[in-house]
Design an enzyme around this catalytic site. Structure first.
Site, PDB file in Angstrom:
ATOM      1  CB  SER A  62      -8.367   3.948   2.505  1.00  0.00           C
ATOM      2  OG  SER A  62      -7.493   3.302   3.410  1.00  0.00           O
TER       3      SER A  62
ATOM      4  CB  SER B  94      -8.830   1.271   5.446  1.00  0.00           C
ATOM      5  OG  SER B  94      -9.487   2.498   5.350  1.00  0.00           O
TER       6      SER B  94
ATOM      7  CE  LYS C 144      -3.965   2.129   2.362  1.00  0.00           C
ATOM      8  NZ  LYS C 144      -4.900   2.098   3.500  1.00  0.00           N
TER       9      LYS C 144
END
Lengths: 483, 96
Positions: free
Chosen positions: A151, A175, A76
């Site tokens: 997210s 998320s 990420k």
């Protein structure tokens, strides 16, 4: 090759059935073929990946072994990677090359894992659909008209589409779990303090926690194992031994007490999603578990409390972006104020601005007690509800999200509606508990996730509970068409 | 709790050092009011005597020995700065 589990990959690499370089190239080719439709990566690090793969092959040749040695992963873009662009999905950091590694990055390097690239995400991890990214929205591989969740939507989409076998994520209010649910994969957010936040770009520091995505609980356990552990450089890291997360995977579930919070099966839950979740819970009963109805009376307050606590912490954390030391700087500032105002005005997107403003307001003179203090008090009540519940049950189960994936654009104009899509995940962050989402079925060909919540430091038990379900069902083996 | 008007939104944006367009202020006001309305559900809860929870683990600040732990990385930090000169970060003139 892309359907191999981590354990299978690791065995094949040790037996030299293929090399890490070949495997890495295979994944890079897949990214090259498919990612123009999905937009799950912000940066693909081809050269670095092949270099790391070569080094891993060398370590394997010298007789070294390790379950992630030579295994590719997607990272990420919230984790700092020395020498590689680390954007956090924001224009503010579009020009930012991290000068050091996050602890998680260091640990994965030591394990010999191969970074394929940095995945797309909501800007500064603020969003539930990946639509707030400066780099455009990510698509759900099950249907590209739909959001992958957020997210960590890029990580979830990439793993679901077999563009990476595993991926890192972070979870502040859902998320990891919500995108795992919406993309039909497995994701775990460990207890707060388990994974170091050093070099993980801060959003809401008392809630942020790193974790892992994989297709199975078994693989998620392997990645979590590699990134968990005490780190002096994170003041909230907990100095506590990390157990072997895979040790209990095969433990039978006979006698396991599952709590179903009645508040999580109430108004607002899609009826079809509820059916899928109830069927999954029946499966647990077949496996010998006992289901008990419980109550988390303050759970409806978790969204309101979160939207004070998270913005307050975000407004403070994001004050560091000033256009002076790194990140976006506006053109030709006439004075210092102009430099701050325009650099931040241009660098941040709308959702980030909204949250900074809510946080600034909640912390401003005269409002602190009514908002921030009040929210912290109710946070205690929410946490106490869980403590009470765990006196009666071993784990808590619920839907991960009140609906399956929604269409891109459907909720993007209405922040409050968007916020409510995290209604079942947020309380877990407020309490700091470990939580997981596993695939449990489909509604209209879109995946549905089952959330499993554990008590503090109960990651191994969560992974066991998830693994036993995955031994009895094959929802986690379903894959989107075309991948 | 109060409802935000455009003027308050502009004031908050100023406190947060955020440039926002004047025409966007009313959109922000509407959205922020929506969020604050959601947050108002907290008002109904009696929290008298409840200890605020700042942190999941109610941690105390860890102390360490007062000795140098990090090495000097000024050069790598300056390399990513938008404007530097002679090892200093440059900003527009503050004092005339």
């Amino acid at each position: 090759m892309q359907d191999f589990s981590i354990v299978e990959i690791s065995k094949a690499l040790a037996k030299k059935e293929f090399s890490s370089v070949e495997l890495t190239q295979h994944y890079l080719d897949r990214i090259n073929t498919h990612d123009s439709q999905l937009n799950s990566f912000i940066t693909v690090t081809d050269e670095l990946a092949l270099e790391q793969a070569k080094a891993a092959d060398e370590r394997i040749r010298k007789g070294e072994s390790g379950v992630l040695l030579g295994v590719p992963y997607a990272h990420k873009d919230i984790f700092c990677t020395s020498g590689v662009k680390t954007s956090c999905g924001s224009r503010m950091l579009d020009n930012f090359t991290a000068p050091y590694n996050a602890n998680v990055t260091d640990l994965l390097n030591q394990a010999g894992a191969v970074m394929l690239g940095k995945t797309n995400m909501d800007e500064f991890a603020m969003g539930s659909s990946n639509e707030t990214s400066f780099y455009g929205s990510v698509k759900n591989p099950w249907d590209t008209a739909y959001v992958p969740g957020g997210s960590s939507g890029g990580s979830a989409s990439a793993v679901a589409a077999r563009l990476a076998p595993i991926a890192t994520g972070t979870d502040t209010g859902g998320s990891i779990r919500q995108p795992a649910a919406l993309c039909g994969i497995t994701g775990i957010k460990p207890s707060y303090g388990r994974v170091s936040r050093y070099g993980m770009i801060a959003f809401a520091s008392s809630l942020d926690q790193g974790g892992s995505f994989a297709r199975s609980s078994e693989d998620a356990a392997q990645l979590l194992q590699a990134i968990a552990g005490f780190d002096l450089r994170d003041s909230t890291s907990i100095d506590r031994p990390v157990p072997n997360f895979s040790a209990d995977l095969d433990k039978p579930l006979k006698g396991l007490k599952i709590g179903l919070p009645k508040e999580y099966f109430a108004e607002g839950l899609d009826a079809e999603v509820e059916k899928v979740v109830q069927t999954a819970i029946k499966e647990y009963e077949n496996l010998g578990a006992k289901v008990i109805e419980i109550s988390l009376p303050n759970s409806k307050l978790s969204v309101p409390v979160y939207y004070v606590v998270a913005p307050a912490e975000c407004s403070s954390n994001l004050s560091r972006y000033d256009g002076v030391r790194y990140g976006h700087r506006c053109k030709d500032p006439v004075n210092l104020d102009d430099l701050y105002f325009r650099s931040r005005g241009e660098g941040f997107g709308k959702e980030v601005k909204r949250r900074i403003m809510i946080g600034t307001y909640a912390l401003s003179a005269g409002y602190y007690d009514a908002y921030y203090l009040k929210a912290q008090q109710i946070r205690r009540l929410i946490s106490d509800d869980f403590t009470q519940a765990f006196k009666e049950v071993d784990v808590i189960m619920s839907p991960t999200s009140p609906s399956a994936a929604f269409k891109i654009g459907e909720k993007s104009d209405d922040p409050v509606t968007m916020y409510l899509s995290d209604i079942y995940t947020i309380a877990v962050n407020l309490a700091g508990l470990p939580g997981m989402s596993i695939p449990a079925g489909f509604v209209n060909s879109l995946p549905v996730g089952l959330q499993i919540i554990g008590s503090y430091w109960g990651e191994a038990q969560l992974l066991n509970v998830a693994h036993q379900f995955q031994q009895a069902t094959d929802w986690h083996k379903q894959k989107p068409k075309g991948y | 709790m109060s409802s935000l008007d455009n003027e308050t939104v502009e004031k908050i944006a100023k406190l947060a050092r955020l440039a926002i367009n004047k025409e966007d202020a009313s959109v922000y006001a509407e959205q922020l009011n929506g969020i604050l309305q959601l947050v108002e559900q907290m008002d109904a809860v009696d929290t008298k005597g409840v200890l605020p929870m700042a942190h999941p683990q109610d941690l105390k600040q860890r102390l360490r020995e007062d000795k140098v732990a990090e090495s000097d990385q000024r050069q790598s930090f300056q390399k990513i700065a938008p404007k530097v000169e002679a090892g200093l970060y440059l900003v527009p003139k503050v004092i005339e």
